[in-house]
Design an enzyme around this catalytic site. Sequence first.
Site, PDB file in Angstrom:
ATOM      1  N   GLY A   1       0.921  -1.219  -0.273  1.00  0.00           N
ATOM      2  CA  GLY A   1       0.005  -0.121  -0.376  1.00  0.00           C
ATOM      3  C   GLY A   1       1.380   1.412   0.211  1.00  0.00           C
ATOM      4  O   GLY A   1      -0.166   2.733  -0.467  1.00  0.00           O
TER       5      GLY A   1
ATOM      6  N   ARG B   1      13.325  -0.452   2.430  1.00  0.00           N
ATOM      7  CA  ARG B   1      14.528  -0.804   1.528  1.00  0.00           C
ATOM      8  C   ARG B   1      13.396  -1.045   0.537  1.00  0.00           C
ATOM      9  O   ARG B   1      14.200  -1.749  -0.863  1.00  0.00           O
ATOM     10  CB  ARG B   1      14.728  -2.582   1.950  1.00  0.00           C
ATOM     11  CG  ARG B   1      13.907  -3.564   2.730  1.00  0.00           C
ATOM     12  CD  ARG B   1      14.855  -5.390   2.317  1.00  0.00           C
ATOM     13  NE  ARG B   1      15.400  -5.785   1.193  1.00  0.00           N
ATOM     14  CZ  ARG B   1      14.376  -5.967   0.602  1.00  0.00           C
ATOM     15  NH1 ARG B   1      13.330  -5.738   0.627  1.00  0.00           N
ATOM     16  NH2 ARG B   1      15.412  -6.909  -0.316  1.00  0.00           N
TER      17      ARG B   1
ATOM     18  N   LYS C   1      17.168   5.767  -1.923  1.00  0.00           N
ATOM     19  CA  LYS C   1      17.372   5.262  -0.590  1.00  0.00           C
ATOM     20  C   LYS C   1      15.254   4.916   0.270  1.00  0.00           C
ATOM     21  O   LYS C   1      14.967   4.024  -0.632  1.00  0.00           O
ATOM     22  CB  LYS C   1      17.510   6.019   0.675  1.00  0.00           C
ATOM     23  CG  LYS C   1      19.298   5.908   0.411  1.00  0.00           C
ATOM     24  CD  LYS C   1      19.382   6.998   1.573  1.00  0.00           C
ATOM     25  CE  LYS C   1      21.032   7.719   1.061  1.00  0.00           C
ATOM     26  NZ  LYS C   1      22.242   8.639   2.308  1.00  0.00           N
ATOM     27  N   GLY C   2      15.584   5.158   1.120  1.00  0.00           N
ATOM     28  CA  GLY C   2      13.475   4.627   2.188  1.00  0.00           C
ATOM     29  C   GLY C   2      12.812   5.985   2.619  1.00  0.00           C
ATOM     30  O   GLY C   2      14.145   6.494   3.099  1.00  0.00           O
TER      31      GLY C   2
ATOM     32  N   GLY D   1       9.923   4.875   4.323  1.00  0.00           N
ATOM     33  CA  GLY D   1       9.149   4.597   5.117  1.00  0.00           C
ATOM     34  C   GLY D   1       8.812   3.987   6.624  1.00  0.00           C
ATOM     35  O   GLY D   1       8.233   5.554   7.665  1.00  0.00           O
ATOM     36  N   GLU D   2      10.755   4.506   6.988  1.00  0.00           N
ATOM     37  CA  GLU D   2      10.224   4.364   8.534  1.00  0.00           C
ATOM     38  C   GLU D   2      10.724   5.934   9.496  1.00  0.00           C
ATOM     39  O   GLU D   2      10.900   5.640  10.499  1.00  0.00           O
ATOM     40  CB  GLU D   2      11.322   3.021   8.940  1.00  0.00           C
ATOM     41  CG  GLU D   2      10.614   1.231   8.992  1.00  0.00           C
ATOM     42  CD  GLU D   2      11.211   0.097   9.350  1.00  0.00           C
ATOM     43  OE1 GLU D   2      11.372   0.041  10.135  1.00  0.00           O
ATOM     44  OE2 GLU D   2      12.500  -0.215   8.499  1.00  0.00           O
TER      45      GLU D   2
END
Length: 778
Positions: A492, A534, A730-731, A733-734
């Site tokens: 999602g 990731r 990179k990322g 979400g966290e």
Amino acid sequence: MSGISRSLKSSITKTDEIKAFRNDARAKVTGRAQYSDDYVFPRMVHAVPVYSDRVRARILGINPAAALSMPGVLKVLTADDIPGKVRFGQIDHDLPLLAQEEIRYAGEPYALVVAETRDQALKAAELVELSAEDLEPIFHPDDALESDAPLLRAVGEDNLVCHHKVRRGDAEAALEHAHLIIEKEFHTGWFEHAYMEPEGSVCFPRQDGTLEIYGSLQHPVSTRRFIAAWLAMPYSLLEVFNHPVGGSFGGKDDTASAVAGRAALAALGVGRPVKIIYEREWSFRESYKRPPYRMRYRVGFGSAGEMEAAVIDILADSGAYTSTVPWSTWRSAAQCCGPYRVPAVRADVRAAATNNVFTGAFRGFGSPQVNFAVESLMDEAAERLGLTALEIRRKNMLHQGDATITGQVLDDHTVSLDQVMRAVTEEIGFEEKVGQCSMGHPREDGTLYGIGFAISYRGASVGAEAKDFCSCVVNCQFDGSILMETGIHENGQGAQSAMILAMADVLGVSMERIHYAESTTSQVPEGGTTVASRGTLMGTGAVVDAADKVKAIIADTLTEKLGGKGEDVMFADDRVFVGTGDHSWDMSWDEAMAVMYEQRVYPFAFGSFKAPEVSWDDETGRGSPYFTYVYSAQAAELVVDAERGSVSVTQVVAAHDSGRVVNPPLFEGQIAGGIVQGMGMALSEDLKVESGRILAGNYNAYKIPKSIDAPNITVLRVENSDPLSPYGSKGIGEPALELIAPAIANALYRATGRRSGTLPLTPKGSVGPWGSVEKDKS
């Protein structure tokens, strides 16, 4: 590319004129998207779990006779019916598909009723009789680690689940000479993932012996691994489908895999399709939570404000099973001092088994807890040393070429802590507004005002927890359309959309050509679980490799026919061409695909990306645990009703350097979502547990933020393309979640004049397994 781009306001509807792209948007907004409960097969039957209210008990016997006599009941399954390993897990093989020999927590199912209808299964489940002998439970991690404590775990020789260390210099000796020593204890409790869709799964047994598995799963390959162990089946006979998931946040791995495993066990038993859909109350009692932490910090500072030493002891509650707690707590160890230089560190991070609900992955893993402690300490140290919150961080934050507490030298990517902190504090006007804070003295309207901020660095990818890699398949069709798949699962968050955008960019084609196939575990090889922020990093790495390979195939084929050299072929604007030299030519993408067909060459490629090597020494906590880092800062303004004590967060500014941003509107959506979710962790979410039993069964008792609680949110994109990432990304979400709680804690102090060492920051009650603690401290 380096710099800051700016987008304003909470609704996040506009980002530098870039439209939001979601390949699955139309299906979701029109209701065509199929979630686990939407799957229906001919002759499908239903299964429900059977729970006991016991917290810890030895199973003496299970009598299904009364249940089997009920109309429509086909089978009652127990651990004795499991053909493979009864227990399996991510790290320790301790999680049973159904309880065997012992019930270890109140949310553990010990039987499964299969019936023609769900109502029949529910009624019969009440009649399954359990004969058991109650055993003395242990609810406190300290008690579990006593030498005379009974063994609670299904594996191992004691109740110590893991112990991570960081050893750098002589921290105790350095503390003796520190100008200022701050000694603090912090506590966090259990937190529920609160995904919209409860766990569910459907298993369809095919005539060729394959089990098709559909479910609310965050990682199909991990689920396949679990089920293969439980059912003693080869991977090749288990096909897990990637379909929409109604939220996860790290919570749909172990528990959701067990639900899918039970559906598969039942389908094997009755030879028919089986559906299991969880009620919210089942999800609350059975699913793993964020691990509660007790964090004891002793930190020494020099007279000028430089950090000189830290001695840290952290204890986490793993609950009844291991799950991913060793990985979460390892991240806490590697980042226990936050994004700062500390020359002497002694850190011990442990987790203990108890008879509480088991714990595991939750967005942020072990970072939100330690960030809360470290960033609270930094603000307190600044005040006691006569420095500003900005000054003390600038004195201690990691810069280019600095070494972390584990000895890793940050010299192979852009270290942008000062950049993100400066962007946030200037945007929100921190230095001007900090003087307006109430510090416990209400304003004329009876409210208290405060502002606070926090910074962090977060290791990208799974790091030294495991070998990280990912896969991508690109299959250019002869009509000009393109099929692609990656090993990244869509939860999602928009992972598929990011992969499409990256593929279109690298191939030089319009994204409308690309169809992201709803893959299964039989179509694309292992690509790693959707954790650790990731997905974009590893997925786009594989996309670049696949796209480059297919471009080479196309270029070699076309130049063999038309002349020129393969390395001179360019791909842009839906065209393939050689623009210079004796053999210049130009054709549309569709024409190029037609030539590929004529030449009988497949424009197909398999790409992969292996993360750069990392290192870790378990005994010393030394090494390079991650190959790159995301740098972040967030600031919050809030107002407290002095009479009622209610807190309203009014404004948040966030800056995150997660490399090249692939899909800016979704990047901002991730940040906004993480902020609001983290606000719940900071202010309202308090999972009450009494004698091992979770008291909240739904969201009437477990208070997550409401839409009206969302503040105005300003997102500042700081983009430093990462040289270790093939696509530069990179990322997010966290990192989006891991900072807002300490930012709010610091703001709340400046509003009230009182510090709190607990999450949530409420003034009363117990915190996780730690019992009643003093939650507001001056």
